[in-house]
Scaffold this motif. Structure first.
Motif, short mmCIF file in Angstrom:
data_model
loop_
_atom_site.label_atom_id
_atom_site.label_comp_id
_atom_site.label_asym_id
_atom_site.label_seq_id
_atom_site.Cartn_x
_atom_site.Cartn_y
_atom_site.Cartn_z
N VAL A 38 36.05 53.62 72.62
CA VAL A 38 35.31 54.69 71.96
C VAL A 38 36.39 55.72 71.62
O VAL A 38 36.98 56.34 72.51
N HIS A 39 36.69 55.83 70.35
CA HIS A 39 37.83 56.63 69.91
C HIS A 39 37.59 58.12 70.12
O HIS A 39 36.47 58.61 69.88
N SER A 40 38.62 58.82 70.54
CA SER A 40 38.48 60.24 70.85
C SER A 40 38.51 61.13 69.60
O SER A 40 38.01 62.25 69.64
N LEU A 41 39.07 60.63 68.51
CA LEU A 41 39.12 61.44 67.29
C LEU A 41 37.78 61.41 66.57
O LEU A 41 37.07 60.41 66.60
N SER A 42 37.45 62.51 65.93
CA SER A 42 36.24 62.61 65.12
C SER A 42 36.54 63.56 63.96
O SER A 42 37.55 64.25 63.97
N LYS A 43 35.64 63.59 62.98
CA LYS A 43 35.90 64.42 61.81
C LYS A 43 34.60 64.84 61.15
O LYS A 43 33.75 64.00 60.85
N THR A 44 34.43 66.13 60.94
CA THR A 44 33.34 66.64 60.13
C THR A 44 33.82 66.64 58.68
O THR A 44 34.93 67.09 58.38
N ILE A 45 32.99 66.10 57.79
CA ILE A 45 33.35 66.00 56.38
C ILE A 45 33.00 67.31 55.67
O ILE A 45 31.83 67.72 55.65
N SER A 50 33.75 56.94 65.93
CA SER A 50 33.95 55.50 65.79
C SER A 50 34.22 54.83 67.13
O SER A 50 34.62 55.48 68.10
N LYS A 51 34.00 53.52 67.12
CA LYS A 51 34.34 52.69 68.27
C LYS A 51 34.82 51.35 67.76
O LYS A 51 34.47 50.94 66.64
N THR A 52 35.62 50.67 68.56
CA THR A 52 36.19 49.39 68.16
C THR A 52 36.02 48.38 69.29
O THR A 52 36.31 48.69 70.45
N ILE A 53 35.59 47.19 68.93
CA ILE A 53 35.41 46.08 69.87
C ILE A 53 36.51 45.06 69.62
O ILE A 53 36.76 44.68 68.46
N ILE A 54 37.15 44.60 70.67
CA ILE A 54 38.20 43.58 70.55
C ILE A 54 37.51 42.22 70.51
O ILE A 54 36.90 41.79 71.49
N LEU A 55 37.61 41.54 69.36
CA LEU A 55 36.92 40.26 69.17
C LEU A 55 37.77 39.07 69.61
O LEU A 55 37.25 38.09 70.15
N GLU A 56 39.06 39.16 69.36
CA GLU A 56 39.93 38.02 69.61
C GLU A 56 41.37 38.50 69.61
O GLU A 56 41.69 39.53 69.01
N LYS A 57 42.24 37.76 70.29
CA LYS A 57 43.68 38.02 70.19
C LYS A 57 44.41 36.71 70.41
O LYS A 57 43.94 35.83 71.13
N TYR A 58 45.54 36.58 69.72
CA TYR A 58 46.34 35.37 69.87
C TYR A 58 47.78 35.68 69.48
O TYR A 58 48.04 36.57 68.68
N PRO A 59 48.72 34.95 70.09
CA PRO A 59 50.12 35.19 69.77
C PRO A 59 50.44 34.73 68.35
O PRO A 59 49.80 33.83 67.82
N ILE A 111 33.17 50.23 64.19
CA ILE A 111 31.90 50.79 63.72
C ILE A 111 32.03 52.30 63.68
O ILE A 111 32.45 52.93 64.65
N GLY A 112 31.70 52.87 62.52
CA GLY A 112 31.66 54.32 62.38
C GLY A 112 30.21 54.77 62.41
O GLY A 112 29.34 54.10 61.87
N TYR A 113 29.98 55.92 63.04
CA TYR A 113 28.61 56.43 63.14
C TYR A 113 28.63 57.95 63.01
O TYR A 113 29.66 58.59 63.21
N ASN A 114 27.47 58.50 62.66
CA ASN A 114 27.40 59.94 62.43
C ASN A 114 26.94 60.68 63.68
O ASN A 114 26.74 60.08 64.75
N GLN A 115 26.77 61.97 63.53
CA GLN A 115 26.40 62.84 64.64
C GLN A 115 25.04 62.50 65.25
O GLN A 115 24.73 62.88 66.38
N ASN A 116 24.23 61.74 64.54
CA ASN A 116 22.93 61.30 65.04
C ASN A 116 22.98 59.91 65.68
O ASN A 116 21.95 59.36 66.05
N GLY A 117 24.18 59.35 65.76
CA GLY A 117 24.35 58.02 66.33
C GLY A 117 24.00 56.91 65.37
O GLY A 117 23.94 55.74 65.76
#
Length: 157
Positions: free
Chosen positions: A20-27, A106-115, A130-136
């Motif tokens: 769950v990313h700590s950065l956010s931005k009001t447009i 925003s939040k990011t889910i790790i789906l896969e990783k490989y060398p 996934i990006g979401y607004n102030q209302n979720g």
């Protein structure tokens, strides 16, 4: 004070993990206007209050590519801080409108990783953001593959 080390190595990512990313931005109106000018997107739904008022949402819509760019930027400290390259973006979906004054998270889910198959000092991380607004409410989602450094091959500083 210690300096902050941006990003994570390929080794640190765990499939199924979520940031769950700590950065956010009001447009702000100025953000939207400047982005329209820079990208030559002069559609009146983004720049003309009168035109926008007579259309579906009744007010100015923020340019979708601005929303995409901001959400990508929000992920940098966690996802691509140690990236060598973003290899691809895919399945970009604009899930809901964004208006002047909305705040984006925003939040990011790790789906896969490989060398990497070609170079042992790196690996690929496949994520969904996934990006979401102030209302979720979800407003955008996309997947991407990021080429990231592996810790054991990083020179000591």
């Amino acid at each position: 004070m210690e300096s902050h080390d941006i990003g994570f190595y390929w080794d640190d990512f765990e499939v199924g993990g979520t940031f769950v990313h700590s950065l956010s931005k009001t447009i702000f109106e100025s953000d939207n206007n400047l982005f329209c000018l820079l990208t030559m997107n002069y559609h009146p739904v983004h720049t003309n209050v009168d035109y926008a008022a007579k259309n579906q949402h009744g007010k100015v819509l923020v340019v979708g590519t601005l929303v995409f760019s901001l959400v990508v930027g929000m992920t940098v400290p966690d996802i691509s801080g140690k990236a060598i390259a973003n290899l691809c973006y895919e399945d970009i979906q604009h899930l809901g409108p964004v208006f002047i004054g909305d705040t984006i998270y925003s939040k990011t889910i790790i789906l896969e990783k490989y060398p990497s198959h070609s170079k042992k000092d790196r690996g690929i991380v496949y994520v969904k953001t996934i990006g979401y607004n102030q209302n979720g409410e979800e407003i955008i989602s996309f997947k991407r593959k990021v080429l990231v450094k592996r810790r054991e091959y990083e020179p000591s500083i």
